[in-house]
Design a protein around this motif. Sequence first.
Motif, mmCIF file in Angstrom:
data_model
loop_
_atom_site.group_PDB
_atom_site.id
_atom_site.type_symbol
_atom_site.label_atom_id
_atom_site.label_comp_id
_atom_site.label_asym_id
_atom_site.label_seq_id
_atom_site.Cartn_x
_atom_site.Cartn_y
_atom_site.Cartn_z
ATOM 1 N N GLY A 149 0.783 -1.224 0.000
ATOM 2 C CA GLY A 149 0.000 0.000 0.000
ATOM 3 C C GLY A 149 0.814 1.273 0.000
ATOM 4 N N TYR A 150 0.088 2.353 0.101
ATOM 5 C CA TYR A 150 0.607 3.712 0.119
ATOM 6 C C TYR A 150 0.934 4.065 1.565
ATOM 7 N N GLY A 151 2.221 4.159 1.892
ATOM 8 C CA GLY A 151 2.655 4.434 3.257
ATOM 9 C C GLY A 151 2.621 5.909 3.600
ATOM 10 N N LEU A 152 2.309 6.190 4.841
ATOM 11 C CA LEU A 152 2.234 7.558 5.352
ATOM 12 C C LEU A 152 2.869 7.620 6.738
ATOM 13 N N SER A 153 3.414 8.769 7.085
ATOM 14 C CA SER A 153 3.873 9.000 8.454
ATOM 15 C C SER A 153 3.684 10.474 8.766
ATOM 16 N N ALA A 154 3.451 10.758 10.041
ATOM 17 C CA ALA A 154 3.203 12.137 10.456
ATOM 18 C C ALA A 154 3.612 12.327 11.904
ATOM 19 N N PRO A 155 4.072 13.515 12.255
ATOM 20 C CA PRO A 155 4.401 13.791 13.649
ATOM 21 C C PRO A 155 3.127 13.962 14.485
ATOM 22 N N ASN A 156 3.224 13.618 15.763
ATOM 23 C CA ASN A 156 2.078 13.791 16.663
ATOM 24 C C ASN A 156 1.811 15.262 16.966
ATOM 25 N N ASN A 157 2.880 16.044 17.177
ATOM 26 C CA ASN A 157 2.758 17.447 17.579
ATOM 27 C C ASN A 157 3.410 18.325 16.526
ATOM 28 N N GLY A 158 2.619 18.981 15.737
ATOM 29 C CA GLY A 158 3.190 19.853 14.719
ATOM 30 C C GLY A 158 2.413 21.141 14.591
ATOM 31 N N GLY B 267 9.081 18.306 1.950
ATOM 32 C CA GLY B 267 9.288 19.702 2.335
ATOM 33 C C GLY B 267 8.057 20.576 2.239
ATOM 34 N N GLU B 268 6.857 19.960 2.085
ATOM 35 C CA GLU B 268 5.619 20.730 1.982
ATOM 36 C C GLU B 268 4.588 20.202 2.962
ATOM 37 N N ASP B 269 3.681 21.084 3.385
ATOM 38 C CA ASP B 269 2.549 20.636 4.191
ATOM 39 C C ASP B 269 1.430 20.162 3.273
ATOM 40 N N LEU B 270 0.276 19.836 3.838
ATOM 41 C CA LEU B 270 -0.828 19.308 3.038
ATOM 42 C C LEU B 270 -1.395 20.315 2.041
ATOM 43 N N ASN B 271 -1.177 21.602 2.278
ATOM 44 C CA ASN B 271 -1.672 22.649 1.380
ATOM 45 C C ASN B 271 -0.639 23.054 0.328
ATOM 46 N N GLY B 272 0.510 22.386 0.299
ATOM 47 C CA GLY B 272 1.551 22.714 -0.680
ATOM 48 C C GLY B 272 2.478 23.820 -0.243
ATOM 49 N N ASN B 273 2.356 24.306 0.981
ATOM 50 C CA ASN B 273 3.233 25.358 1.488
ATOM 51 C C ASN B 273 4.544 24.747 1.989
ATOM 52 N N PRO B 274 5.669 25.424 1.797
ATOM 53 C CA PRO B 274 6.945 24.887 2.281
ATOM 54 C C PRO B 274 6.970 24.822 3.809
ATOM 55 N N THR B 275 7.590 23.767 4.330
ATOM 56 C CA THR B 275 7.708 23.596 5.778
ATOM 57 C C THR B 275 8.977 22.823 6.095
ATOM 58 N N ASN B 276 9.506 23.053 7.284
ATOM 59 C CA ASN B 276 10.670 22.302 7.764
ATOM 60 C C ASN B 276 10.246 21.100 8.598
ATOM 61 N N GLU B 277 8.964 20.993 8.918
ATOM 62 C CA GLU B 277 8.495 19.896 9.757
ATOM 63 C C GLU B 277 8.416 18.595 8.964
ATOM 64 N N LYS B 278 8.684 17.496 9.663
ATOM 65 C CA LYS B 278 8.589 16.190 9.020
ATOM 66 C C LYS B 278 8.481 15.098 10.079
ATOM 67 N N GLY B 279 8.017 13.949 9.632
ATOM 68 C CA GLY B 279 7.923 12.758 10.461
ATOM 69 C C GLY B 279 8.236 11.549 9.600
ATOM 70 N N LYS C 285 15.073 3.676 11.292
ATOM 71 C CA LYS C 285 15.435 5.079 11.508
ATOM 72 C C LYS C 285 14.159 5.921 11.532
ATOM 73 N N PHE C 286 14.079 6.812 12.512
ATOM 74 C CA PHE C 286 12.898 7.641 12.726
ATOM 75 C C PHE C 286 13.347 9.084 12.917
ATOM 76 N N GLU C 287 12.703 9.992 12.182
ATOM 77 C CA GLU C 287 13.047 11.404 12.307
ATOM 78 C C GLU C 287 11.764 12.209 12.447
ATOM 79 N N THR C 288 11.643 12.908 13.575
ATOM 80 C CA THR C 288 10.498 13.770 13.845
ATOM 81 C C THR C 288 11.024 15.170 14.111
ATOM 82 N N LEU C 289 10.701 16.093 13.233
ATOM 83 C CA LEU C 289 11.158 17.476 13.365
ATOM 84 C C LEU C 289 9.939 18.382 13.280
ATOM 85 N N THR C 290 9.591 19.009 14.404
ATOM 86 C CA THR C 290 8.482 19.960 14.465
ATOM 87 C C THR C 290 8.905 21.143 15.322
#
Length: 188
Positions: A32-41, A79-91, A125-130
């Motif tokens: 399937g189509y994998g997804l990951s997201a930070p808990n606190n962003g 490097g983008e959020d759900l609206n297509g805006n640039p962001t440094n956050e990632k999970g 390996k896990f990287e959460t940056l918010t």
Amino acid sequence: MKKTLILLIILLTSNLVEAQFIKEKSINAQVGYGLSAPNNGADDVVDDGFFAQGELVLKVKSWIEFRPYAGFIFTNSNGEDLNGNPTNEKGETKAFLLGGKVRVRAPIPWVAPYVEIGIGTSIGKFETLTAFDNIDKSGIIYHVPFSFGLELGKNNNVDLGFAYYIQPSVEQYAGAFAVGITFPLNNI
């Protein structure tokens, strides 16, 4: 953590024991189509990638199954959020998944809804940056798998669902929209 590992070993070796309460055995393969997201962003960030998993299906009754599993998930940030805006956050997650689940399902032919829960481990390996978390971790962590979906077909051998792996120690969750096929094992 020691109790979790003992439980995991018991679940994974349960197929070696010829227990009388297991009515049928099958193999389920999912992709399937994998997804990951930070808990606190601060931004709505979801990273995407690939998911694959195999399960040994141990049917106890028509409505309950034990499912030891092994799989992997790879997600990357664009490097983008759900609206297509640039962001440094990632999970991001790049991990091998191992554990056991219990599936409770409605024993209905053609369309049978189900829900699953269990315990497992993620190795990778896990990287959460918010704005609130800066976690870059490699190794073994625990996760809590939670899934829901539908089993389709006359024998309910096609699986269409959402699988989530909640990873509290790295403040993120991984998941997938996956399709699976179940193959019965005869006299094994």
